[in-house]
Design a protein around this motif. Sequence first.
Motif, PDB file in Angstrom:
ATOM      1  N   TYR A  55     -11.168  15.240-101.999  1.00 40.74           N
ATOM      2  CA  TYR A  55     -11.197  16.518-102.570  1.00 40.74           C
ATOM      3  C   TYR A  55      -9.893  17.405-102.375  1.00 40.74           C
ATOM      4  O   TYR A  55      -9.038  16.820-101.316  1.00 40.74           O
ATOM      5  N   TRP A  56      -9.681  18.277-103.225  1.00 42.08           N
ATOM      6  CA  TRP A  56      -8.493  19.168-103.098  1.00 42.08           C
ATOM      7  C   TRP A  56      -9.066  20.340-102.475  1.00 42.08           C
ATOM      8  O   TRP A  56      -9.688  21.203-102.978  1.00 42.08           O
ATOM      9  N   ARG A  57      -8.649  20.708-101.214  1.00 39.87           N
ATOM     10  CA  ARG A  57      -9.172  21.649-100.458  1.00 39.87           C
ATOM     11  C   ARG A  57      -8.850  23.055-101.118  1.00 39.87           C
ATOM     12  O   ARG A  57      -7.836  23.398-101.811  1.00 39.87           O
ATOM     13  N   ILE A  58     -10.032  23.719-101.001  1.00 42.56           N
ATOM     14  CA  ILE A  58      -9.998  25.156-101.817  1.00 42.56           C
ATOM     15  C   ILE A  58     -10.523  25.967-100.476  1.00 42.56           C
ATOM     16  O   ILE A  58     -11.038  25.787 -99.826  1.00 42.56           O
ATOM     17  N   VAL A  79      -9.956   8.612-105.812  1.00 38.13           N
ATOM     18  CA  VAL A  79     -10.317   9.593-106.720  1.00 38.13           C
ATOM     19  C   VAL A  79     -10.663  11.062-106.435  1.00 38.13           C
ATOM     20  O   VAL A  79     -10.853  11.187-105.318  1.00 38.13           O
ATOM     21  N   LEU A  80     -10.260  11.893-107.170  1.00 33.64           N
ATOM     22  CA  LEU A  80     -10.476  13.346-107.115  1.00 33.64           C
ATOM     23  C   LEU A  80     -11.487  13.919-108.086  1.00 33.64           C
ATOM     24  O   LEU A  80     -11.519  13.323-109.318  1.00 33.64           O
ATOM     25  N   PRO A  81     -12.505  14.709-107.737  1.00 31.42           N
ATOM     26  CA  PRO A  81     -13.267  15.416-108.640  1.00 31.42           C
ATOM     27  C   PRO A  81     -12.888  16.328-109.420  1.00 31.42           C
ATOM     28  O   PRO A  81     -11.909  17.276-108.667  1.00 31.42           O
ATOM     29  N   VAL A  82     -13.474  16.508-110.545  1.00 36.14           N
ATOM     30  CA  VAL A  82     -12.878  17.499-111.537  1.00 36.14           C
ATOM     31  C   VAL A  82     -14.394  18.011-112.067  1.00 36.14           C
ATOM     32  O   VAL A  82     -15.225  17.631-112.510  1.00 36.14           O
ATOM     33  N   VAL A  83     -14.281  19.353-112.117  1.00 35.58           N
ATOM     34  CA  VAL A  83     -15.500  20.010-112.742  1.00 35.58           C
ATOM     35  C   VAL A  83     -15.205  20.145-114.282  1.00 35.58           C
ATOM     36  O   VAL A  83     -14.161  20.591-114.628  1.00 35.58           O
ATOM     37  N   GLU A  96      -3.023   8.297-108.704  1.00 39.13           N
ATOM     38  CA  GLU A  96      -2.176   7.526-108.377  1.00 39.13           C
ATOM     39  C   GLU A  96      -0.877   7.907-107.631  1.00 39.13           C
ATOM     40  O   GLU A  96      -0.449   9.062-107.860  1.00 39.13           O
ATOM     41  N   ALA A  97      -0.215   7.357-106.724  1.00 43.97           N
ATOM     42  CA  ALA A  97       0.855   7.827-106.258  1.00 43.97           C
ATOM     43  C   ALA A  97       1.758   8.093-107.167  1.00 43.97           C
ATOM     44  O   ALA A  97       1.998   7.616-108.271  1.00 43.97           O
ATOM     45  N   ASP A  98       2.638   9.021-106.735  1.00 45.21           N
ATOM     46  CA  ASP A  98       3.860   9.903-107.554  1.00 45.21           C
ATOM     47  C   ASP A  98       3.279  10.313-108.808  1.00 45.21           C
ATOM     48  O   ASP A  98       4.226  10.516-110.048  1.00 45.21           O
ATOM     49  N   THR A  99       1.949  10.668-109.239  1.00 45.21           N
ATOM     50  CA  THR A  99       1.700  11.169-110.443  1.00 45.21           C
ATOM     51  C   THR A  99       1.186  12.555-110.014  1.00 45.21           C
ATOM     52  O   THR A  99       0.579  12.986-108.920  1.00 45.21           O
ATOM     53  N   PRO A 100       1.640  13.481-111.100  1.00 43.07           N
ATOM     54  CA  PRO A 100       1.525  15.162-110.582  1.00 43.07           C
ATOM     55  C   PRO A 100      -0.066  15.332-110.735  1.00 43.07           C
ATOM     56  O   PRO A 100      -0.863  14.599-111.263  1.00 43.07           O
ATOM     57  N   LEU A 101      -0.539  16.731-110.114  1.00 39.30           N
ATOM     58  CA  LEU A 101      -1.935  16.773-110.140  1.00 39.30           C
ATOM     59  C   LEU A 101      -1.465  18.440-110.999  1.00 39.30           C
ATOM     60  O   LEU A 101      -0.487  18.976-110.729  1.00 39.30           O
ATOM     61  N   GLY A 107      -9.469  27.064-107.911  1.00 40.07           N
ATOM     62  CA  GLY A 107      -8.264  26.705-107.016  1.00 40.07           C
ATOM     63  C   GLY A 107      -7.940  25.319-106.543  1.00 40.07           C
ATOM     64  O   GLY A 107      -6.914  25.446-105.443  1.00 40.07           O
ATOM     65  N   THR A 108      -8.341  24.518-107.347  1.00 40.57           N
ATOM     66  CA  THR A 108      -8.063  23.065-106.926  1.00 40.57           C
ATOM     67  C   THR A 108      -7.268  22.381-107.950  1.00 40.57           C
ATOM     68  O   THR A 108      -6.854  22.978-108.937  1.00 40.57           O
ATOM     69  N   LEU A 109      -6.681  21.618-107.500  1.00 40.21           N
ATOM     70  CA  LEU A 109      -5.724  20.734-108.206  1.00 40.21           C
ATOM     71  C   LEU A 109      -6.366  19.238-108.582  1.00 40.21           C
ATOM     72  O   LEU A 109      -7.396  18.789-107.450  1.00 40.21           O
TER      73      LEU A 109
END
Length: 195
Positions: A55-58, A79-83, A96-101, A107-109
């Motif tokens: 997860y991306w910290r909020i 994987v990162l979760p998306v609402v 994936e490495a080097d891909t932007p978020l 407040g998450t990416l």
Amino acid sequence: MAERAVEEAKAALRREAHAARAALASEDRAEAAKAVAGHFFEAVAYGPDDVIAGYWRIRDELDCQPILVRLMDSGQKVVLPVVQGDEQPLDMRIWEADTPLYEAGFGTLAPSDLAPRAVPDLVLMPLLGFDSEGTRLGYGGGYYDRTLSVLPKRPLLIGLAFAAQELPHIPREPHDIPLDMVVTENGMRAFGTAA
């Protein structure tokens, strides 16, 4: 009526747990995140082909980036979760490495909408509180409960938290799926079948 009492009790526990987490100093948070990462890699078994959801910290959640970066550096699929919506399960997108978020609300990416999806074998879960039975206290939106109920297999569930977030008891409702483990700066604890 009992359901309302449980929700009121959980709301009070959320306030208590959030206050305990918010009271931690920023330098203590950074040290705890490093310690949690160390304990995770020492104590949690996973395979090279396993998909790991982070997860991306909020707000003031424990930062799991030290874990995610090391996993990605080793070639692990993350994987990162998306609402997707209030009553929708989380969308698990491969980072994936080097891909932007991109900004994904709250407040998450997250990876872009074009990123591939994957079913996680292990889920690192943020939380407000946890107890000695492995009950997780989230924010009350039900996103993880909805997501876990529709996955084709039950992943290993690992809560990441500060030790200060432990509560004496959290009421567990039928839809609440308990954690298999929790990792804090003090180490890893297993519950139930993972014990």
